[in-house]
Design a protein around this motif. Structure first.
Motif, mmCIF file in Angstrom:
data_model
loop_
_atom_site.group_PDB
_atom_site.id
_atom_site.type_symbol
_atom_site.label_atom_id
_atom_site.label_comp_id
_atom_site.label_asym_id
_atom_site.label_seq_id
_atom_site.Cartn_x
_atom_site.Cartn_y
_atom_site.Cartn_z
ATOM 1 N N ARG A 1 33.806 74.308 91.561
ATOM 2 C CA ARG A 1 35.232 74.189 91.240
ATOM 3 C C ARG A 1 36.028 75.404 91.702
ATOM 4 O O ARG A 1 37.250 75.348 91.827
ATOM 5 N N LYS A 2 35.344 76.517 91.983
ATOM 6 C CA LYS A 2 36.049 77.736 92.376
ATOM 7 C C LYS A 2 35.356 78.457 93.532
ATOM 8 O O LYS A 2 35.257 79.678 93.553
ATOM 9 N N GLY A 3 34.866 77.695 94.502
ATOM 10 C CA GLY A 3 34.259 78.317 95.672
ATOM 11 C C GLY A 3 32.920 77.699 96.029
ATOM 12 O O GLY A 3 32.485 76.711 95.412
ATOM 13 N N GLY B 1 27.821 84.525 99.103
ATOM 14 C CA GLY B 1 29.063 83.977 98.597
ATOM 15 C C GLY B 1 29.649 84.876 97.539
ATOM 16 O O GLY B 1 29.087 85.936 97.225
ATOM 17 N N PRO B 2 30.789 84.482 97.019
ATOM 18 C CA PRO B 2 31.401 83.171 97.219
ATOM 19 C C PRO B 2 32.186 83.053 98.521
ATOM 20 O O PRO B 2 32.741 84.035 99.006
ATOM 21 N N HIS B 3 32.210 81.851 99.052
ATOM 22 C CA HIS B 3 33.133 81.475 100.101
ATOM 23 C C HIS B 3 34.282 80.716 99.441
ATOM 24 O O HIS B 3 34.061 79.920 98.526
ATOM 25 N N PHE B 4 35.490 80.965 99.888
ATOM 26 C CA PHE B 4 36.682 80.263 99.355
ATOM 27 C C PHE B 4 36.841 80.486 97.852
ATOM 28 O O PHE B 4 37.146 79.554 97.103
ATOM 29 N N LYS C 1 40.080 71.932 98.460
ATOM 30 C CA LYS C 1 41.433 71.728 97.945
ATOM 31 C C LYS C 1 41.937 73.099 97.524
ATOM 32 O O LYS C 1 41.441 73.680 96.556
ATOM 33 N N THR C 2 42.885 73.624 98.274
ATOM 34 C CA THR C 2 43.337 74.985 98.060
ATOM 35 C C THR C 2 44.741 74.984 97.486
ATOM 36 O O THR C 2 45.525 74.048 97.688
ATOM 37 N N GLY C 3 45.072 76.069 96.803
ATOM 38 C CA GLY C 3 46.373 76.146 96.162
ATOM 39 C C GLY C 3 47.525 76.166 97.148
ATOM 40 O O GLY C 3 48.593 75.618 96.883
ATOM 41 N N HIS C 4 47.321 76.778 98.314
ATOM 42 C CA HIS C 4 48.426 76.920 99.254
ATOM 43 C C HIS C 4 48.360 75.943 100.422
ATOM 44 O O HIS C 4 49.384 75.630 101.028
#
Length: 376
Positions: free
Chosen positions: A11-13, A30-33, A56-59
């Motif tokens: 959920r976060k990378g 990692g983490p990646h992303f 799915k990224t915030g920006h």
């Protein structure tokens, strides 16, 4: 030396874990992303170098990233999966996230398929750089009816998933929709037919079993050693399909009654089509979606679903109220096969002996969405 690799999407990378063939110690990359939702991280088996990540990224919103150097650098897709634009004044659909990634046939080295939420099927012919709607189903009125409302379906959104390419024939494809049933194409996606015979629907609500809209397959797997055999973990049980039959058989009826046969993930043995593993969850009326009684266990069949054995050695004996999502369980190609699953509480579990014994190899990760296991 053989390397064992786990691709973990959360959920976060995302994380990449590596070990040797012994699988006794792991190193995490990692983490990646970090902070971004990663629904699926997949290696291209045709070049064993390219990675695609469904993000799915915030920006940037929903997109796909590509790496050709094992994650040292990443490039965003020039054209991520997106539904076709509709004429002005009409209501269209927007991709919330790409959920599932599948490499194409070995004879099509740059082809990839993607399934999205809400349900959509997409294809890339350039290794994941650009994506386009694939086949007519995304806008077909009948399929749109089966897909239902975007406000219905699974708790985190309806999904098209379990995209499968027959290793013998690139024109032979399967996919499943949650909800919307299982579907098959014999002509590279030009036409599709429904495969729901034998599948059951939730009782007590007057649902019509002949209507694909009321079917909720959670995970579909094809046996590498016998592509004419498929297994399915469904909202309403565990099934097996042996082609050329079109009728699913509910092999989950042979699970212990107190456990039931409801769950999300399923994985199959790479060399034995009679062996498969599932991770049941509590399927009572309140649908807690946790391990039954807080006592998690994997269940294995070695006779095509005629019988099931509980495998919980090393797993918590009580007060473990997590479950495993539909993409978060997999196996490697070693002998004996290594099994892996990630939990909604961020733990990564591994077995070096086909489920006989389990150990936790990573803790405190974000909620785990997907696990891909590889022996390279």
């Amino acid at each position: 030396m053989t390397t064992t690799v786990l691709l973990v999407a959360t959920r976060k990378g995302a994380w990449i874990l590596r070990s040797d063939a012994a699988r006794t110690s792991w190193q995490a990359d990692g983490p990646h992303f970090l902070g971004h939702i990663i629904n699926h991280l997949v290696l291209d088996p045709r070049d064993r170098t390219t990675l695609l990540a469904a993000a799915k990224t915030g920006h940037l919103g929903p997109t796909v990233f590509r790496s050709t150097d094992w994650g040292r650098t990443w490039q965003e897709a020039a054209q991520p999966p997106a539904f076709a634009k509709v004429p002005e004044g009409e209501t269209g659909r927007a991709v919330d996230h790409t959920f599932w990634l599948t490499p194409g046939h070995s004879s099509e080295p740059d082809v990839w398929y993607a399934g999205t939420s809400p349900q959509g099927l997409f294809r890339s012919a350039d290794g994941g750089v650009s994506w386009a709607p694939f086949s007519p189903i995304n806008d077909d009125p009948q399929y749109r009816e089966w897909m239902g409302s975007e406000k219905d379906g699974t708790p985190d959104g309806p999904k098209l998933h379990s995209i499968i390419v027959d290793p013998r024939d690139p024109k032979h494809l399967y996919f499943a929709m949650s909800g919307g049933g299982v579907h098959e194409s014999l002509d590279r996606g030009q036409t599709w037919r429904v495969l729901i015979s034998g599948m059951q629907v939730v009782e007590g609500y007057g649902f019509d079993a002949a209507n694909p809209a009321f079917h909720d397959p959670h995970c579909l797997r094809l046996c590498p050693s016998n592509p004419d055999r498929l297994y399915q973990q469904n909202h309403c049980g565990i099934y097996r399909l042996d082609r050329p039959s079109d009728t699913w058989v509910r092999i989950g009826r042979n699970m212990p009654q107190e456990v039931g046969d409801i769950g999300f993930p399923m994985t199959v043995h790479p060399r034995d089509d009679r062996t498969a593993w599932v991770f049941p969850m509590d399927g009572t009326q309140v649908w807690p979606r946790t391990s039954p009684d807080g006592k998690p266990a994997v269940y294995a069949t070695r006779d095509g679903g005629e019988s099931w054995q509980r495998q919980d050695a090393g797993l918590p004996k009580q007060q473990a109220w997590w479950t495993v999502k539909r993409q978060a369980m997999g196996c490697d190609g070693h002998d004996p096969v290594g099994l892996y699953f990630g939990t909604t509480s961020g733990e990564l579990w591994a077995s070096r002996d086909e489920g006989g014994n389990w150990e936790c190899i990573a803790r405190h990760l974000p909620e785990i969405y997907a696990v891909e296991a590889l022996a390279l």
